[in-house]
Structures are given as structure tokens and as C-alpha cells.
Design a protein around this motif. Sequence first.
Motif, PDB file in Angstrom:
ATOM      1  N   ALA A  34       0.829  -1.207   0.000  1.00  0.00           N
ATOM      2  CA  ALA A  34       0.000   0.000   0.000  1.00  0.00           C
ATOM      3  C   ALA A  34       0.860   1.252   0.000  1.00  0.00           C
ATOM      4  O   ALA A  34       2.045   1.218   0.341  1.00  0.00           O
ATOM      5  CB  ALA A  34      -0.910   0.009   1.225  1.00  0.00           C
ATOM      6  N   PHE A  36       0.612   5.099   1.705  1.00  0.00           N
ATOM      7  CA  PHE A  36      -0.004   6.025   2.642  1.00  0.00           C
ATOM      8  C   PHE A  36       0.674   7.383   2.462  1.00  0.00           C
ATOM      9  O   PHE A  36       1.751   7.478   1.876  1.00  0.00           O
ATOM     10  CB  PHE A  36       0.197   5.553   4.089  1.00  0.00           C
ATOM     11  N   PHE A  46      -4.402   6.477   4.343  1.00  0.00           N
ATOM     12  CA  PHE A  46      -4.377   5.503   3.268  1.00  0.00           C
ATOM     13  C   PHE A  46      -4.579   6.185   1.917  1.00  0.00           C
ATOM     14  O   PHE A  46      -5.409   7.084   1.787  1.00  0.00           O
ATOM     15  CB  PHE A  46      -5.468   4.461   3.494  1.00  0.00           C
ATOM     16  N   ALA A  49      -3.852   0.545  -2.357  1.00  0.00           N
ATOM     17  CA  ALA A  49      -3.219  -0.742  -2.041  1.00  0.00           C
ATOM     18  C   ALA A  49      -3.463  -1.716  -3.177  1.00  0.00           C
ATOM     19  O   ALA A  49      -4.438  -1.585  -3.931  1.00  0.00           O
ATOM     20  CB  ALA A  49      -3.760  -1.316  -0.734  1.00  0.00           C
ATOM     21  N   ILE A 109      -7.029  -0.011   4.666  1.00  0.00           N
ATOM     22  CA  ILE A 109      -6.986   1.383   5.094  1.00  0.00           C
ATOM     23  C   ILE A 109      -6.427   1.565   6.501  1.00  0.00           C
ATOM     24  O   ILE A 109      -6.163   2.693   6.917  1.00  0.00           O
ATOM     25  CB  ILE A 109      -8.384   2.033   5.010  1.00  0.00           C
ATOM     26  N   ARG A 111      -3.509   1.502   8.961  1.00  0.00           N
ATOM     27  CA  ARG A 111      -2.047   1.486   8.897  1.00  0.00           C
ATOM     28  C   ARG A 111      -1.435   0.532   9.915  1.00  0.00           C
ATOM     29  O   ARG A 111      -0.281   0.111   9.775  1.00  0.00           O
ATOM     30  CB  ARG A 111      -1.488   2.886   9.089  1.00  0.00           C
ATOM     31  N   TYR A 114       0.076  -3.050   8.852  1.00  0.00           N
ATOM     32  CA  TYR A 114       1.242  -3.187   7.984  1.00  0.00           C
ATOM     33  C   TYR A 114       2.502  -3.503   8.798  1.00  0.00           C
ATOM     34  O   TYR A 114       2.740  -2.920   9.853  1.00  0.00           O
ATOM     35  CB  TYR A 114       1.411  -1.929   7.134  1.00  0.00           C
TER      36      TYR A 114
END
Length: 127
Positions: A34, A36, A46, A49, A109, A111, A114
Motif C-alpha cells: 500500500a 499512505f 491511506f 493498495a 486502510i 495502517r 502493515y
Amino acid sequence: VQLVESGGGLVQTGGSLRLSCAASGRAFRNYAVAWFRQAPGKERDFVAAVSWIGGTTFYADSVKGRFTISRDSAKNTVHLQMNSLKPEDTAIYYCALDYVTTMTFTRAIDRYNYDYWGQGTQVTVSS
């Protein structure tokens, strides 16, 4: 895994940039990648992705129709093509990787899902 972003810079309103995220240490496989972005004084939001298996893509409403995320399996790289840029797109853009086989929008969306992040690349859009 190390993620390295490139391609940021200064562009005028309406212009385009192409960001790249290259992975080293391990190939992109069974992951989702993704982008960001974080503007000064704001949360990291976001942008887009892509699921490595199947290539399903997800976009924030603010960039839908202007940005395109894509993956290059041979080069272990993810790109973010940004067109029709606006001053509000100005931010540091981060690439991130999530260990997930099947990505959903709800997961994409967030974070905190991740596992790896790049160092970021600055995008500045002048008015």
C-alpha cells in the motif's frame, strides 16, 4: 524486508508523478502493498493498495480516478501513478507491506496492519 520509495518531487497543479516502491530482502509474495501519505500536522492516511495475488486494488475516495497503483512482479516493485495532482496531495508518501493473502478494503486502510514501512518520499504540488 526493506522498502525503498523513489520518484517524489515538486510538480505544479495538474501535473503527474510516478512513485516506485522497491523491495529487497524478500520477494513480494502473498503480501499486499500500500501507499499512505502524511501531511505536516496530520495523520498518516491511506492512499491505495494492491493485493499481490490477483492484483485487486483499493483506493481512497480522494484519489480515485486520478491515481493508479500497479505491481511489477519481475522487478519486485510497486508503482503509484499520480495524475491531475492538487496542492492537497502534498505530503510524504510511504510504501508499506502487509502479510496477508487476501486483502480487503477494511484491512487495507488501517495502517496498523502493515508490517514493514519505507522511509518515505516527499511530494509537493504547487498552486
